[in-house]
Design a protein around this motif. Structure first.
Motif, mmCIF file in Angstrom:
data_model
loop_
_atom_site.group_PDB
_atom_site.id
_atom_site.type_symbol
_atom_site.label_atom_id
_atom_site.label_comp_id
_atom_site.label_asym_id
_atom_site.label_seq_id
_atom_site.Cartn_x
_atom_site.Cartn_y
_atom_site.Cartn_z
ATOM 1 N N THR A 45 0.842 -1.189 0.000
ATOM 2 C CA THR A 45 0.000 0.000 0.000
ATOM 3 C C THR A 45 0.879 1.243 0.000
ATOM 4 O OG1 THR A 45 -1.718 -1.168 1.226
ATOM 5 C CG2 THR A 45 -1.805 1.237 1.273
ATOM 6 N N MET A 46 0.518 2.233 -0.839
ATOM 7 C CA MET A 46 1.238 3.502 -0.882
ATOM 8 C C MET A 46 0.716 4.406 0.237
ATOM 9 S SD MET A 46 1.413 6.387 -3.938
ATOM 10 C CE MET A 46 2.370 5.389 -5.087
ATOM 11 N N LEU A 47 1.611 4.795 1.129
ATOM 12 C CA LEU A 47 1.271 5.727 2.196
ATOM 13 C C LEU A 47 1.861 7.090 1.877
ATOM 14 C CD1 LEU A 47 1.903 3.634 5.436
ATOM 15 C CD2 LEU A 47 -0.176 3.824 4.068
ATOM 16 N N GLN A 48 1.204 8.129 2.375
ATOM 17 C CA GLN A 48 1.760 9.472 2.257
ATOM 18 C C GLN A 48 1.982 10.040 3.651
ATOM 19 O OE1 GLN A 48 -0.453 13.226 2.275
ATOM 20 N NE2 GLN A 48 -1.821 12.264 0.765
ATOM 21 N N GLN A 49 3.018 10.878 3.741
ATOM 22 C CA GLN A 49 3.260 11.653 4.956
ATOM 23 C C GLN A 49 2.760 13.058 4.678
ATOM 24 O OE1 GLN A 49 7.357 12.470 6.015
ATOM 25 N NE2 GLN A 49 6.855 12.254 8.191
ATOM 26 N N ARG A 50 1.810 13.508 5.501
ATOM 27 C CA ARG A 50 1.208 14.823 5.289
ATOM 28 C C ARG A 50 2.249 15.924 5.426
ATOM 29 N NH1 ARG A 50 -4.279 15.422 5.646
ATOM 30 N NH2 ARG A 50 -4.184 17.207 7.048
ATOM 31 N N ALA A 51 2.093 16.966 4.621
ATOM 32 C CA ALA A 51 3.029 18.100 4.635
ATOM 33 C C ALA A 51 3.047 18.784 5.998
ATOM 34 C CB ALA A 51 2.628 19.101 3.548
ATOM 35 N N GLU A 85 -4.132 15.714 -7.621
ATOM 36 C CA GLU A 85 -3.709 16.949 -6.944
ATOM 37 C C GLU A 85 -2.635 16.693 -5.890
ATOM 38 O OE1 GLU A 85 -8.071 19.184 -7.288
ATOM 39 O OE2 GLU A 85 -7.367 18.512 -5.323
ATOM 40 N N GLU A 86 -2.760 15.598 -5.151
ATOM 41 C CA GLU A 86 -1.820 15.332 -4.057
ATOM 42 C C GLU A 86 -0.610 14.513 -4.501
ATOM 43 O OE1 GLU A 86 -3.411 13.798 -0.393
ATOM 44 O OE2 GLU A 86 -5.147 15.139 -0.475
ATOM 45 N N MET A 87 -0.858 13.429 -5.259
ATOM 46 C CA MET A 87 0.198 12.470 -5.564
ATOM 47 C C MET A 87 0.710 12.559 -7.002
ATOM 48 S SD MET A 87 0.419 11.239 -2.545
ATOM 49 C CE MET A 87 1.480 9.796 -2.663
ATOM 50 N N GLY A 88 0.027 13.339 -7.837
ATOM 51 C CA GLY A 88 0.534 13.610 -9.183
ATOM 52 C C GLY A 88 0.352 12.491 -10.191
ATOM 53 N N THR A 125 6.118 5.835 -9.634
ATOM 54 C CA THR A 125 6.560 6.759 -8.602
ATOM 55 C C THR A 125 5.674 7.993 -8.654
ATOM 56 O OG1 THR A 125 8.823 5.982 -8.843
ATOM 57 C CG2 THR A 125 8.531 8.131 -7.795
ATOM 58 N N PRO A 126 5.117 8.410 -7.520
ATOM 59 C CA PRO A 126 4.260 9.599 -7.543
ATOM 60 C C PRO A 126 5.060 10.882 -7.760
ATOM 61 C CG PRO A 126 4.566 8.849 -5.291
ATOM 62 C CD PRO A 126 5.233 7.837 -6.185
ATOM 63 N N ASN A 127 4.373 11.924 -8.199
ATOM 64 C CA ASN A 127 4.957 13.259 -8.367
ATOM 65 C C ASN A 127 4.285 14.138 -7.318
ATOM 66 O OD1 ASN A 127 6.135 15.598 -9.276
ATOM 67 N ND2 ASN A 127 4.814 15.792 -11.062
#
Length: 179
Positions: A45-51, A85-88, A125-127
């Motif tokens: 699973t792709m996780l994101q770290q919030r800005a 918008e978030e991950m490109g 790979t996300p942008n």
């Protein structure tokens, strides 16, 4: 920039009005939301770290992306929009399930959402949009489950709730027995 409205709903997900996002979170009013989980061909699973600049839960890890539908926008359209918008990137999404949760934050705001959980597959790979996302990583489901248990303060309040339901959805057969 004008603050976005959220769609207020009843427990049957029927729209009952609009409200500015911040006001809805201050008043803990039930509103429509979505959560996107992107997985790769390895089942990670792709996780994101919030800005760091986010007004709540900065620098915490969470699902690939989440937000609120706009008036007249379908759940899947909203998920694809916010993913871009978030991950490109964009990918096909499918809706898995929805449920209601309530998660208060340290700053006095509360998420009270009827959340539509979606999943998609992506191997690239996300942008990243740096205004939204500080970092990203792939993690196996079991590793996420273990890390949430060991390091709960590293994850957003809503992710801990949603991940448990997502994990159960993927690992339990319809008859309720583990696969």
């Amino acid at each position: 920039m004008k603050e976005e409205n959220v769609i207020l709903v009843n427990e049957a997900d029927e729209p009952i009005g609009l409200m500015p996002k911040m006001e809805a979170h201050e008043k803990a009013v039930l509103h429509r939301a979505f959560s996107v989980f992107i997985m790769n061909e390895k089942g990670e699973t792709m996780l994101q770290q919030r800005a760091a600049s986010k007004y709540h839960s900065p620098m915490l890890w969470t699902n690939t992306c989440c937000s609120h539908q706009r008036e007249g926008e379908s759940n899947l359209e909203a998920g694809k929009r916010r993913l871009k918008e978030e991950m490109g990137f964009t990918t096909e999404l499918k809706q898995l399930f929805s449920f209601i949760y309530k998660a208060p934050f340290d700053n006095g705001l509360t998420e009270h959402e009827l959340d539509h959980v979606m999943m998609g597959v992506y191997n690239g790979t996300p942008n990243l949009n740096p205004n939204e996302v500080a970092d990203w990583k792939w993690m196996a489901l079991e590793d996420i489950k273990e890390d949430i248990s060991n390091n709960p303060d590293c994850y957003t309040a809503w992710f801990k709730i949603i991940f448990e339901k997502f994990y159960d959805y993927l690992t339990l057969k319809p008859d309720g027995n583990e696969s």
